[in-house]
Design an enzyme around this catalytic site. Sequence first.
Site, PDB file in Angstrom:
ATOM      1  CG  ASP A  10     -11.866  -1.316  -3.097  1.00 42.65           C
ATOM      2  OD1 ASP A  10     -11.780  -0.352  -3.073  1.00 42.65           O
ATOM      3  OD2 ASP A  10     -12.583  -1.948  -4.589  1.00 42.65           O
ATOM      4  CD  GLU A  12     -15.029  -2.228  -7.636  1.00 50.91           C
ATOM      5  OE1 GLU A  12     -16.337  -0.957  -7.737  1.00 50.91           O
ATOM      6  OE2 GLU A  12     -13.669  -2.283  -6.616  1.00 50.91           O
ATOM      7  CG  HIS A 145     -13.448   1.048 -11.118  1.00 49.93           C
ATOM      8  ND1 HIS A 145     -13.173   1.926 -10.701  1.00 49.93           N
ATOM      9  CD2 HIS A 145     -13.105   1.880 -12.829  1.00 49.93           C
ATOM     10  CE1 HIS A 145     -13.307   3.250 -11.066  1.00 49.93           C
ATOM     11  NE2 HIS A 145     -12.631   3.212 -12.360  1.00 49.93           N
ATOM     12  CG  ASP A 150      -9.378  -1.240  -7.858  1.00 49.34           C
ATOM     13  OD1 ASP A 150      -9.014  -1.152  -8.940  1.00 49.34           O
ATOM     14  OD2 ASP A 150     -10.682  -0.817  -7.364  1.00 49.34           O
TER      15      ASP A 150
END
Length: 921
Positions: A10, A12, A145, A150
């Site tokens: 994941d 961001e 988030h 996540d």
Amino acid sequence: MLPQTYVVLDVETTGLDPARDRIIEIAAVRLEGGNITRQFQTLVNPGRPIPPAIERLTGISDAMVREAPPLPEVLPGLLDLFRDAIPVGHNGTFDLAFLNQALGHGWHSPLLDTLALSRILFPCLASHRLDYMSKYLTLEATGHHRALDDVLTTARLLENLWQATLELDKNLLTKLLNLAPVGLQSWFRAALVQGTPASHFEVAATGLFAPTRVPSPQSGTLPAFNVDDLVAMLDHRGLLAEQIPGYEYRPQQVDMLRAVASALAGNYYLTVEAGTGTGKSLAYLLPAIYWACSQRKRVAIATHTISLQEQLWQKDLPQLRELLPFSFKAALVKGRSNYICRRKLRDYLANPSAGEAERLFAMRVLCWLEVTTSGDWSEMKLTPEEEGFKFALAADTETCTGNACPFNDECFVNAARREAEAANILILNHSLLLSDIRLNNQVLPDYPYLIIDEAHHLEEAATEHLGSSVSQASCELFFRRLGRSEQAYSFLGRVRNLARRLPPEGNLELADFLEDMELTVTATLAGWQEFWESLGRLSDAARWEEAGYTLRFTSRLKETPAWDNLLSVFGSLEENLSGLASRLERLSELLSAAGAGEFAADAGNFAAVVAQYSYDLGQILDADPATSVSWLEKNNHGQYILRSAPLDIGPLLAELLFSRKQAVILTSATLTVNNSFDYYHQQTGLQELPADRVVSCQVSSPFDYRSQALVCSIRGLPNPGQLKDADYARAITPVLTAICPAVGGRSLILCTSHRFLREVYELLSADLNGSGYRVLAQGIDGSRSRLLEEFIQTPRAVLLGANSYWEGIDLPGDLLRCVIIPRLPFPSPGIPTLAARMEHLAARGQNAFATLSLPQAIIRFRQGFGRLIRRASDRGVLVILDQRLLSQRYGRLFIQSLPPVTLEEVDPAGAPSRIKTWFQG
């Protein structure tokens, strides 16, 4: 235990665009045998400021990444983690896109996307976002988030998805494997190898897939229909007060119930305007149910919006099933296209498309089809793209082969029809109600009694459904389905393959006939192409209306050479269509003789569609201007749509609908203009009926509007009717910029066009930048549902909406404190039906503005005001910027149409302080 080694990833980022935005955090875990063996997590310095919205979402600030390593330094350690493993992500294509951008090449494939898997295995869930899935499956989640949170949640989700996959039966798994894109093939192949310990139906019973079931009704003795008994149920100490927590007695609701019950028992037509908060759905449902059951005759209830239909079906009717001392049966009736066609799915699976998105959709459908009892598409949460795919699998009249269909006994449409025939109460929408009228009542079972809610839409809906239309897109789809003999997936291609399998004695005439068909199809296609091109020349010869891309076929236009050319081209096309229809009918006969009943029924359907095209085109092009209006539209893809509609819809409704029912109740919060039903009765044809059988009733709202609603008219602004959109937007934006913060909460700005909305959005966004207010706009910041969700979650927000946002929005309390109307909602003069009707009225010596435009604007204005006060505890402000409210004589009619409110006239400078004072009072 997971079947292979996976790395869950994941990232961001500073935004959504891999080419422009940057990674600010990366996390990954390596799963071997289902266990985490390695973990990776780091913040990343993006070399640019983090946008405030991203900081609010992730909690990652500029200070946190200032000393973090840049992306090139962290990539080697990350890439080492992925050695001999399959990458996994929830919507993982997003994460990989950023890594590929950083590496300058396609780094890793295929990807196992848990979002795609979740949508396949859990097709009926309302959402498949990671936070939703973690709550639904009760996964342990520490947050969302942030990349590592996540990743860990996705790893737990992956394990759950594996267990759900193992519980599918082998037949379904095989079908899924045949459709699966590369990234999912190893997953389903491994599941097939490991076997199936439980049947798919056992899994479905646990609620993993199954939609909510409606509880069975109680049994009991049905009392006689008595209005006083019904009224007693609504009393302070009645049945509803005893059984419903927080029940509130409303005398206005009692008044409406009495009026509805009297109309049903007295066999007359009732128009009832019930103000917001009356509780009108219960006021008509109770007498409708009692009357339908006591008389053993159906009552149909038609709504305009899906939201009201869902309220009746999912809330009000189940509640009454629990409360009433007798059983009753209700059916939610929908058009054919709301159901999946098993035969279409069979044909698709025999020749699936190459597109990955469409195959993933088909995989979802297969899982859903194992457990659905209704086949109703609404059980699935479809994306806009899937809505397009759905059309190819949806039931429709054009492709239905009836008794010749091998799935006839399992047909979802037939099952729905049987449900409707057994019901006391039918719930449907205006569209289906009017389609049934158009098709001579062949769609719905007989219903002598009818209740139409949101009845202010009836005239508009009837105009749309009682006319004719032919679209270029539908024609192109038709010919793709018909196809050519060399196209194996098309109808004629499948007939060709059938002919080759027939014995020689049954094949000769059919084979020769198909050769002839090719020529006919080619000629018809050429005729269609020339027809659309001639429409293009016609549009070039006239001026498209600025709004809506419409071109009305006026008398003046019909005098041009371009129109003569169009008619000439249509004459040739008409001959081609007639020839094609005849040949398809003959093909049907040949196929029937060969024992191919299903193919024969298909050919008959194709022939009927061609004949209908020819008829509808003739109706549109030869429309009598004294009784109808016809026009041309162009959609966003540059494709044409031809339409026609009756000029006067009222007499048609009176003849085809009202006169054929024993009683009809029409209700809405906005039926009157200046407290009179005259306009509504004239538009809908109620004035055509015997006067002694038409009764009207106004039921006021229980709200104290004088203390709850302030209506502010702003004086001193320019007249919007004298300015272009951009100029008027510039004139009012400073006022909006001052008012929105003064509201201290959420504001809704109701616009009359999308073009004007965009002008205001650009200016207001710039002016409120840095103020802490979030400006959202319809058609710019997402779908309606997503916009409303974000609006609700953002305390300091301004939402700009047009058209549909004037009604159907229920935001009580502080969810909406202010409604702003920049322009009075007069309908666009470019709307073909309105323009033609206004010309028609003017030719008869009537004031078209006062007779038509003004009443429509007043009703729309009242709908906009209705967004403001939704509960007895609400307080809010309606701000009107349009100077015509103050300067024109008709302006007072808008104000008089409102309930008793607190009225103020203020200048722009004084508006913010007056609004603040109102909320402080």
